[in-house]
Write an enzyme that holds these catalytic residues in place. Structure first.
Site, short mmCIF file in Angstrom:
data_model
loop_
_atom_site.label_atom_id
_atom_site.label_comp_id
_atom_site.label_asym_id
_atom_site.label_seq_id
_atom_site.Cartn_x
_atom_site.Cartn_y
_atom_site.Cartn_z
N CYS A 5 -17.77 -5.69 35.61
CA CYS A 5 -17.91 -6.04 37.01
C CYS A 5 -16.53 -5.92 37.64
O CYS A 5 -15.55 -6.45 37.10
CB CYS A 5 -18.43 -7.47 37.13
N CYS A 22 -16.07 -12.75 41.51
CA CYS A 22 -17.40 -12.79 40.91
C CYS A 22 -17.62 -14.20 40.38
O CYS A 22 -16.84 -14.68 39.56
CB CYS A 22 -17.49 -11.77 39.76
N ASP A 26 -26.58 -8.87 -3.57
CA ASP A 26 -27.63 -8.04 -3.00
C ASP A 26 -27.12 -6.60 -2.95
O ASP A 26 -26.69 -6.10 -1.91
CB ASP A 26 -27.97 -8.55 -1.58
N TYR A 81 2.25 1.93 -3.40
CA TYR A 81 1.17 2.43 -4.25
C TYR A 81 0.92 3.91 -3.95
O TYR A 81 0.83 4.74 -4.86
CB TYR A 81 -0.09 1.60 -4.00
N TYR A 129 -21.59 -8.34 -14.03
CA TYR A 129 -22.20 -9.63 -14.37
C TYR A 129 -22.62 -9.72 -15.83
O TYR A 129 -23.01 -10.80 -16.28
CB TYR A 129 -23.37 -9.98 -13.46
N LYS A 135 -26.25 -14.10 -6.99
CA LYS A 135 -27.06 -12.90 -7.15
C LYS A 135 -26.69 -11.95 -6.02
O LYS A 135 -27.09 -12.13 -4.86
CB LYS A 135 -28.55 -13.23 -7.10
N GLU A 145 -24.63 -18.31 -11.43
CA GLU A 145 -23.83 -17.29 -10.75
C GLU A 145 -24.52 -16.76 -9.50
O GLU A 145 -25.71 -17.02 -9.27
CB GLU A 145 -23.50 -16.13 -11.70
N CYS A 171 -22.68 -10.82 41.23
CA CYS A 171 -21.99 -10.81 42.52
C CYS A 171 -22.22 -9.53 43.30
O CYS A 171 -21.76 -9.42 44.44
CB CYS A 171 -20.49 -11.05 42.34
N LYS A 222 -34.16 -17.42 -4.97
CA LYS A 222 -33.89 -16.68 -3.74
C LYS A 222 -33.57 -17.61 -2.58
O LYS A 222 -34.05 -18.74 -2.52
CB LYS A 222 -35.12 -15.84 -3.36
N CYS A 247 -22.98 -5.51 39.76
CA CYS A 247 -22.95 -6.72 38.94
C CYS A 247 -24.16 -7.60 39.28
O CYS A 247 -24.39 -7.90 40.46
CB CYS A 247 -21.65 -7.47 39.21
N ASP A 269 0.83 -1.20 0.00
CA ASP A 269 0.00 0.00 0.00
C ASP A 269 0.87 1.26 0.00
O ASP A 269 0.55 2.24 -0.65
CB ASP A 269 -0.91 0.03 1.24
N ALA A 270 1.98 1.20 0.75
CA ALA A 270 2.84 2.38 0.86
C ALA A 270 3.48 2.70 -0.49
O ALA A 270 3.56 3.87 -0.89
CB ALA A 270 3.92 2.13 1.91
O1 D41 Z 1 -25.97 -10.32 -9.22
C1 D41 Z 1 -27.03 -9.81 -9.60
N1 D41 Z 1 -27.74 -9.07 -8.79
C2 D41 Z 1 -27.52 -10.04 -11.00
C3 D41 Z 1 -28.54 -9.25 -11.47
C4 D41 Z 1 -26.95 -11.03 -11.83
N2 D41 Z 1 -25.93 -11.81 -11.40
N3 D41 Z 1 -27.42 -11.21 -13.08
C5 D41 Z 1 -28.43 -10.45 -13.56
N4 D41 Z 1 -28.87 -10.67 -14.82
C6 D41 Z 1 -29.88 -9.96 -15.30
C7 D41 Z 1 -30.36 -10.25 -16.70
C8 D41 Z 1 -30.40 -11.72 -16.97
C9 D41 Z 1 -31.74 -9.69 -16.90
C10 D41 Z 1 -29.43 -9.60 -17.66
C11 D41 Z 1 -29.03 -9.43 -12.77
C12 D41 Z 1 -30.07 -8.68 -13.37
N5 D41 Z 1 -30.48 -8.98 -14.63
C13 D41 Z 1 -30.78 -7.60 -12.68
N6 D41 Z 1 -30.34 -6.85 -11.71
C14 D41 Z 1 -31.30 -5.98 -11.38
C15 D41 Z 1 -32.35 -6.18 -12.15
C16 D41 Z 1 -32.04 -7.18 -13.00
#
Ligand code: D41
Length: 673
Positions: free
Chosen positions: A432, A438, A123, A42, A231, A121, A119, A417, A320, A414, A39-40
């Site tokens: 405490c 205790c 958040d 850099y 993605y 998803k 892959e 005790c 999900k 406490c 880091d330094a």
């Molecule tokens: O990681 C994600 N949140 C993610 C979102 C992902 N890995 N792939 C995504 N692929 C799509 C499509 C297939 C429609 C191109 C997405 C999203 N859409 C997406 N993120 C928010 C709305 C849609």
């Protein structure tokens, strides 16, 4: 003679070289996870470039790595139309939905065993970043899918987003899509900083990422630990070589974009379900929050064949996981006394399912945390459980408070005790003051001593220790070794057989290791890693006991606080007496060969990646090297072990690919023994 014109061109060239070098280091750090400099070093390159650009402002190109925070705050975000609409994802909520999706896809394509790109998803927040002639031109939030808000200035502050693409293979216009997130470790740090500065903390990484990205003043965004992971592609996607989704990440990486890890190709519904389950079981260990996994038909021509309905493609589905946050009620707030006397308020909750696990307690850390969140008995609260962390209350539902519910007050004595509660100035923790008088602290310290990672005295559970303590049979750890079969056999729920088992376990525990023994003593702030470092450095109990603070400070990772604690503990007459009795009872460990002869790990090659809690890389390296091992920066066929901590990167993936043995911190400590 100096020619000012020559000086000028030399500076231009030097500045451009520095930019390239800095970009290369960013790429190695964010995309390859294989930094080549410290880091330094850099920072030194970065400062040199800043200096040159300050002296000659015309040098500062818009895509210079120094130009990540510029423009003054805007009054509002402008609206931008996406070059191609950002479609949404259909959701599957269980494995049955996923099977139904695969059946529909198979039917339309006219064959079984469809290949999917699987892959994570993330958040976070979906964004689109447009590069024109390789330069970052515009970034926008997803918005309603056809247009979003212009967050170019904010996205430019994210260090993992390249300001120019690395490869010349990119088309004139290329739209990269991905998610803006905050990693769990960064989130914890952000909330700590926010709390220390008296600002509001965030309920979860997603909220923190959203709040940070949508700042009209990009200088605020620049101070937030945002990350970006790509993605997919929008406009310009035809230019991608390869004919399938699963080939995209490799190309995105070539362009300098960081991509989501753990992508795989899977076959049919069974392959998808297997991936969903495998990722589900690792979800807690991931370095960032995910809310599911996404399956995309792998072949681009099959994607085209399937097309889209209204706003979502027919070829993709998100599956999900159960939410990591849920709502419940606080039954009571109790105060627990820990081994070191720290008083911890704990919320007893009505049982609730969070992320697939039943939660009945949430830690409230300390008094100021309870007051800041203003949690009261009877309140309805949101509870979050993410990663390996203990469940936490993220917020109180104000509207549902019972009128007149009294605010929490920390007891002044406490609860175990009755000793007065002490507070150190500047410390949030109340303790405490009763020390080992205790019962709660005494019992906890005996349990700690007997713990699996300490002296490993099997069968000495909390009920038994409480009984031994309350009957006055065991007041401290040394008393354990004076217990007789007769005394034990007379206890509740104990017969001659179990008494014999306990005596045998006590006998076995006498064959120990110096680091285990030091850890077992329960010196404040001396965890396993520090105990191992002390043992490796000093080699004998005698030397640890007689070390001065200065000598203790020579141990890797030992700072003034820990050095002071060890020193104070070892000077205490009572502690010395207990240690003396333990040694007299027969506790022994092998004496190390003190540097002569081959180390146990002689010639073995280690690679460290990620953060090991409670142990710096330097300390891990010192411990390994003390045993004859070598520590290398990159994984190759010659690597014997990869030690992976939190947020491991591609080194871990490479280790898996090469079949190299991977150790976590626990396994490393075992090996070091
Ligand atoms: O990681 C994600 N949140 C993610 C979102 C992902 N890995 N792939 C995504 N692929 C799509 C499509 C297939 C429609 C191109 C997405 C999203 N859409 C997406 N993120 C928010 C709305 C849609």
């Amino acid at each position: 003679m100096r020619n000012p014109r020559h000086e000028g061109t030399r500076t231009v060239r030097r500045a451009e070289r520095l930019r390239r070098e800095i970009e290369e280091h960013n790429y190695r750090y964010y995309v390859l996870d294989d930094p080549a400099i410290s880091d330094a070093e850099y920072d030194a390159l970065f400062r040199e470039l800043q200096e040159l650009e300050r002296a000659q402002p015309e040098l500062a190109a818009a895509d210079s790595p120094t130009q990540r925070v510029g423009a003054a705050p805007a009054a509002a975000f402008a609206e931008v139309a996406h070059p191609m609409p950002m479609l949404s994802l259909e959701n599957a909520f269980d494995e049955e939905d996923l099977r139904a999706f695969d059946r529909r896809v198979s039917e339309r394509l006219g064959h079984e065993n469809v290949t999917y790109a699987a892959e994570l998803k993330l958040d976070g927040l979906a964004v689109s970043i447009v590069y024109r002639q390789g330069q970052l031109e515009r970034a926008a939030t997803r918005g309603d899918g056809s247009s979003g808000e212009d967050v170019t200035a904010n996205i430019r502050t994210i260090r993992s987003v390249p300001l120019r693409l690395r490869s010349h293979q990119a088309p004139a216009i290329l739209e990269v899509r991905g998610e803006v997130i905050i990693r769990r470790a960064d989130f914890a740090g952000l909330n700590r900083t926010q709390a220390e500065a008296g600002r509001k903390t965030f309920a979860n990484p997603r909220n923190a990422a959203a709040g940070s990205l949508r700042q009209l003043d990009a200088r605020i965004t620049a101070g937030r630990p945002l990350s970006f992971l790509a993605y997919g592609l929008g406009a310009g996607s035809e230019a991608a070589p390869g004919r399938s989704q699963s080939q995209l990440p490799a190309w995105l990486r070539k362009l300098g974009m960081p991509v989501t890890p753990l992508a795989e190709r899977v076959s049919g519904a069974d392959g998808c379900i297997d991936y969903y389950r495998r990722i589900g079981s690792r979800r807690a260990q991931l370095p960032f929050d995910i809310d599911g996994v996404v399956f995309k038909v792998d072949s681009f021509s099959e994607q085209e064949q399937l097309g889209s309905v209204t706003r979502a493609p027919r070829w993709a589905i998100a599956t999900k996981y159960p939410p990591e946050e849920a709502r419940t009620r606080v039954v009571a707030i109790e105060v627990q006394v820990g081994r070191t006397g720290a008083l911890t308020p704990v919320a007893r909750l009505e049982p609730v399912l969070v992320g697939g696990v039943t939660v009945t307690n949430a830690t409230l850390h300390n008094e100021s945390e309870v007051l800041r969140k203003d949690v009261r008995a009877g309140d309805t609260v949101n509870v979050r459980r993410a990663g390996d962390v203990i469940p936490e209350i993220t917020g109180v539902v104000g509207e549902l408070r019972v009128p007149g519910a009294p605010a929490f007050v920390m007891p002044v004595t406490c609860p175990e005790c009755g000793s007065p509660v002490e507070r150190t100035a500047g410390e949030a923790v109340a303790r405490c003051g009763g020390g080992l008088h205790c019962p709660a602290q005494a019992i906890q310290s005996i349990l700690h001593f007997a713990g699996r990672r300490a002296m490993d005295i099997d069968k000495l559970g909390d009920k038994l220790v409480e009984q031994l303590f309350e009957r006055g049979l065991v007041r401290n750890v040394a008393d354990l070794y004076s217990l007789g079969a007769g005394t034990l056999a007379e206890l509740d729920r104990m017969g001659p057989k179990s008494a014999q088992n306990i005596l045998a376990a006590l006998e076995r525990s006498k064959q120990s290791r110096l680091e285990r023994f030091l850890f077992a003593l329960g010196i404040r702030d001396v965890g396993e890693a520090t105990a191992a470092a002390l043992a490796a450095h000093f080699g004998s109990l005698d030397r640890v006991q007689n070390a001065t603070v200065e000598q203790l400070l020579e141990v890797p990772d030992v700072g003034p606080v820990v050095a002071g604690r060890v020193h104070e503990f070892m000077r205490d007459r009572r502690n010395r007496e207990i240690i003396g009795r333990l040694i007299a009872a027969g506790i022994r460990w092998p004496v190390p060969a003190n540097g002569v002869g081959p180390g146990a790990l002689d010639g073995k090659i280690f690679v460290l990646t990620g953060t090991l809690s409670g142990m710096s890389r330097d300390a891990a390296r010192a411990l390994l090297e003390a045993r004859g091992a070598r520590v290398s920066g990159s994984v190759s066929g010659r690597t014997d072990y990869v030690v992976a901590g939190l947020n491991p990167g591609t080194k871990l993936e490479r280790a898996h690919a090469l079949g190299v043995t991977v150790l976590d911190k626990q396994k490393l400590l075992e090996l070091l023994r």
